[in-house]
Design a protein around this motif. Structure first.
Motif, short mmCIF file in Angstrom:
data_model
loop_
_atom_site.label_atom_id
_atom_site.label_comp_id
_atom_site.label_asym_id
_atom_site.label_seq_id
_atom_site.Cartn_x
_atom_site.Cartn_y
_atom_site.Cartn_z
N VAL A 137 58.26 100.45 79.55
CA VAL A 137 57.86 99.45 80.54
C VAL A 137 57.00 100.09 81.63
O VAL A 137 56.01 99.50 82.08
N GLN A 138 57.35 101.30 82.04
CA GLN A 138 56.55 101.98 83.06
C GLN A 138 55.15 102.29 82.54
O GLN A 138 54.16 102.18 83.27
N LEU A 139 55.05 102.67 81.27
CA LEU A 139 53.73 102.91 80.67
C LEU A 139 52.91 101.63 80.68
O LEU A 139 51.71 101.64 80.99
N ALA A 140 53.55 100.50 80.35
CA ALA A 140 52.85 99.22 80.33
C ALA A 140 52.40 98.83 81.73
O ALA A 140 51.29 98.31 81.91
N ARG A 141 53.24 99.06 82.72
CA ARG A 141 52.86 98.74 84.10
C ARG A 141 51.69 99.58 84.56
O ARG A 141 50.77 99.08 85.22
N GLY A 142 51.70 100.87 84.20
CA GLY A 142 50.59 101.74 84.58
C GLY A 142 49.30 101.30 83.92
O GLY A 142 48.23 101.30 84.55
N LEU A 143 49.38 100.91 82.66
CA LEU A 143 48.18 100.45 81.95
C LEU A 143 47.67 99.15 82.56
O LEU A 143 46.45 98.98 82.73
N CYS A 144 48.58 98.26 82.90
CA CYS A 144 48.17 96.99 83.52
C CYS A 144 47.46 97.24 84.85
O CYS A 144 46.44 96.62 85.15
N GLN A 145 48.00 98.16 85.64
CA GLN A 145 47.38 98.47 86.93
C GLN A 145 45.98 99.05 86.72
O GLN A 145 45.03 98.70 87.43
N ALA A 146 45.84 99.94 85.74
CA ALA A 146 44.53 100.53 85.47
C ALA A 146 43.53 99.46 85.05
O ALA A 146 42.37 99.47 85.48
N LEU A 147 43.97 98.52 84.22
CA LEU A 147 43.07 97.49 83.72
C LEU A 147 42.69 96.47 84.78
O LEU A 147 41.77 95.68 84.57
N SER A 148 43.38 96.48 85.91
CA SER A 148 43.01 95.56 86.99
C SER A 148 41.63 95.90 87.56
O SER A 148 41.01 95.08 88.24
N ALA A 149 41.12 97.10 87.24
CA ALA A 149 39.77 97.49 87.66
C ALA A 149 38.72 96.98 86.69
O ALA A 149 37.54 97.29 86.84
N SER A 150 39.14 96.21 85.69
CA SER A 150 38.21 95.64 84.72
C SER A 150 38.42 94.13 84.66
O SER A 150 39.31 93.58 85.30
N GLY A 151 37.60 93.48 83.87
CA GLY A 151 37.74 92.04 83.68
C GLY A 151 38.60 91.69 82.49
O GLY A 151 38.62 90.52 82.06
N THR A 152 39.33 92.67 81.92
CA THR A 152 40.19 92.41 80.76
C THR A 152 41.15 91.27 81.05
O THR A 152 41.90 91.33 82.02
N PRO A 153 41.12 90.20 80.25
CA PRO A 153 41.99 89.05 80.51
C PRO A 153 43.47 89.41 80.31
O PRO A 153 43.91 89.71 79.21
#
Length: 285
Positions: A137-153
């Motif tokens: 879950v922590q890995l997923a949260r980190g990935l989600c935060q990183a992707l917030s710098a993109s337009g990934t839906p």
């Protein structure tokens, strides 16, 4: 005394041998919620979450590219002992690369490659490969935060598709995946086909009744040039040759390709190239 010994035996069976940490099965629903996308458990207990760039309108040499054809970001999770590992590929516009990279690194994830997959893309798109180890879950949260710098839906994993952007049209996308016949590992951990370590060949029909193809071959060093030669003999462009990981064994190279032509001719070219690799025969997997 006998009852105590019997109970101790049961506990040893449940707990496993001394020194071996038994981890609970990951809560994949929690991983979905953390990343904001639904996933699917695949072969080898790999939980894969697709994040296609349905927000982008991309062409290659004037051919519109569907998200499922060549714009499919993904993250593949697998529990390994007392922790989870994740690896995947992110589709990014040029201007999104620095922010997403900083986000991955600040959240304990590693960037393993940044490169093109295709040429003459408009707008220009890059592909960022990543990996990480830790709690799922922590890995997923980190990935989600990183992707917030993109337009990934991204959004709620339980939200209807219409709320997260355009639906993904996969009806006209044909995909063939062929795993390697030899075992692939990273630091002793098996890397499975569902984690992206497999040859992928995608077909998309074009407006003129022909087909566009793209994908990548997973190769060891001695296979690179024979596969490139086979592709070129059928007019298929080799658009990139590079690594996706850092510590894979044997060392792997990924060869990306592109062509538009008669679908049967293209399939013959891909078959000829596949014959130059150590891959699982068709129907054997």
């Amino acid at each position: 005394m006998k009852r105590r010994a019997w109970l101790l035996g049961i506990l040893l069976v449940v707990a496993g041998p001394p020194g071996v940490v038994q981890a609970a099965d990951p809560d994949w629903k929690a991983v979905e919620q953390a990343l904001g996308k639904p996933g699917q458990l695949q072969s080898g207990d790999v939980f894969r979450i697709g994040m296609p760039r349905t927000d982008l309108s991309v062409t290659v040499k004037g051919v519109p590219v569907k998200p499922g054809f060549a714009l499919g970001s993904y993250a593949a999770f697998k529990q390994v002992g007392d922790h989870a590992m994740v690896m995947g590929d992110l589709v990014l516009l040029d201007q999104e690369v620095p922010g997403v990279m900083s986000g991955l690194l600040s959240n304990g994830l590693e960037v393993t490659a940044v490169h093109n997959h295709l040429n003459e893309m408009s707008p220009h798109v890059m592909y960022m490969h990543f990996s990480g180890h830790g709690e799922a879950v922590q890995l997923a949260r980190g990935l989600c935060q990183a992707l917030s710098a993109s337009g990934t839906p991204l959004g709620s994993a339980s939200a209807p598709a219409s709320a997260a952007g355009p639906s993904l049209d996969t009806k006209q996308i044909e995909q063939v995946a062929v795993p390697r016949a030899d075992p692939i590992t990273e630091m002793g951990i098996p890397l499975l086909p569902a984690m992206g370590v497999t040859t992928v060949m995608n077909f998309q029909p074009t407006a003129d009744g022909k087909a566009a193809i793209t994908g990548d071959f997973v190769l060891v060093d001695r296979e690179v040039n024979p596969v490139a030669k086979a592709l070129r003999q059928y007019g298929i462009d080799v658009t990139a040759i590079h690594n996706h990981g850092l510590q894979d064994s044997p060392r792997l190279f990924y060869m990306h390709f592109w062509a538009t032509d008669d679908a049967v001719k293209l399939a013959q070219g891909l078959k000829a190239a596949l014959a130059a690799t150590k891959s699982v025969p068709s129907g054997a997997n």
